[in-house]
Scaffold this active site. Structure first.
Site, short mmCIF file in Angstrom:
data_model
loop_
_atom_site.label_atom_id
_atom_site.label_comp_id
_atom_site.label_asym_id
_atom_site.label_seq_id
_atom_site.Cartn_x
_atom_site.Cartn_y
_atom_site.Cartn_z
N PRO A 88 25.48 102.64 103.15
CA PRO A 88 26.54 102.61 101.90
C PRO A 88 27.75 103.48 102.10
O PRO A 88 28.76 103.35 101.22
CB PRO A 88 25.57 103.01 100.74
CG PRO A 88 24.53 103.95 101.37
CD PRO A 88 24.49 103.26 102.75
N HIS A 89 27.85 104.28 102.94
CA HIS A 89 28.94 105.54 103.02
C HIS A 89 29.22 105.90 104.28
O HIS A 89 28.48 106.97 105.07
CB HIS A 89 28.69 106.78 102.04
CG HIS A 89 27.97 106.47 100.69
ND1 HIS A 89 28.69 105.91 99.59
CD2 HIS A 89 26.71 106.52 100.27
CE1 HIS A 89 27.97 105.73 98.70
NE2 HIS A 89 26.75 105.93 98.80
N TYR A 90 30.44 105.73 104.93
CA TYR A 90 30.97 106.32 105.97
C TYR A 90 29.90 106.12 107.30
O TYR A 90 29.81 107.17 108.18
CB TYR A 90 31.39 107.61 105.75
CG TYR A 90 32.26 107.82 104.53
CD1 TYR A 90 33.37 107.38 104.28
CD2 TYR A 90 31.49 108.45 103.30
CE1 TYR A 90 34.09 107.54 103.28
CE2 TYR A 90 32.13 108.60 102.12
CZ TYR A 90 33.29 108.41 102.19
OH TYR A 90 34.13 108.58 101.04
N ASN A 91 29.47 105.07 107.57
CA ASN A 91 28.43 104.86 108.58
C ASN A 91 29.29 103.77 109.92
O ASN A 91 29.87 103.18 109.45
CB ASN A 91 27.32 104.18 108.08
CG ASN A 91 26.76 104.68 106.92
OD1 ASN A 91 26.54 104.34 105.99
ND2 ASN A 91 25.92 105.94 107.25
N GLY A 132 27.54 109.35 106.14
CA GLY A 132 27.99 109.83 107.36
C GLY A 132 27.31 109.91 108.46
O GLY A 132 27.59 110.11 109.58
#
Length: 221
Positions: free
Chosen positions: A120-123, A139
């Protein structure tokens, strides 16, 4: 054969449209070179009442929520009720299951995401397979090419030569990856395992275990 690393041990194939592909192989990484062709074969067979074509070889379920400012390159399939958030970059050869979350600034390339996967975030997820209900914290990334550009070896009980230059991570069902963790090329994580935040992971993490740091692995109670 090292049984803990097999598709049978890592995944419940009832939770992915890629089941026909994965059943052809013993180890999950063997499917990586075949993902593109499988999507191109499967896409035109999807029900027209449930999917729509949103570009060349891009099939998106009508119930999926695709936010503005998303880039979808074919071939790819986005499954039912999946949410693709602003800034997501799907580079192609991505089969994303049902009820998934592909987050802001997340990049996918040559992947299979089982149902209910969350990135869901910055992957960054490349040349990888993520099992049912797997979750990658903000991350966290899969590193899919070795620094020396040599072919990837899976380091388990006995090393396994994969013959692949690009191979990120195989995450079993219900794997939890903490924020800012790095999964180095050839990482395989067993079902229900947890990876601590900021970890640098290499090799095989057994099912139902907690990876805290290299050499610091404990079984879940």
């Amino acid at each position: 054969m090292q049984k803990e690393l097999t598709i049978e041990q890592l995944y419940d194939l009832d939770h992915t449209a890629a089941a026909p592909l994965l059943r052809r192989f013993t180890y999950p990484w063997e499917a990586l070179p075949a993902i593109k062709a499988f999507i191109l074969e499967m896409g035109p067979t999807l029900p027209a009442g449930e999917y729509e074509l949103r570009g060349e070889d891009v099939w998106v379920a009508k119930s999926a929520h695709i936010y503005p400012n998303v880039y979808l390159a074919g071939p790819c399939i986005i499954g039912p009720n999946t949410e693709v958030r602003p800034g997501a970059f799907v580079r192609g050869s991505a089969l994303v299951g049902a009820d998934c979350v592909v987050g802001n600034s997340t990049e996918l390339k040559n992947v299979i995401l089982f149902d209910h996967v969350q990135v869901p975030h910055y992957n960054y997820v490349g040349d990888s397979i993520l099992g049912y209900c797997a979750h990658m914290g903000a991350g966290s990334i899969t590193s899919n090419v070795k620094a020396d550009k040599k072919l990837v070896v899976v380091h388990a009980e006995e090393p396994i030569e994969t013959g692949l230059k690009k191979f990120g991570a195989m995450l079993g069902d219900h794997v939890e990856v903490g924020c800012n963790a790095v999964l180095n090329p050839g990482t395989v994580v067993g079902r229900h395992a947890t990876i601590y935040p900021t970890s640098c992971v290499r090799g095989f993490v057994p099912a139902c275990s907690i990876f805290k740091a290299p050499g610091n692995l404990v079984k879940k109670v």
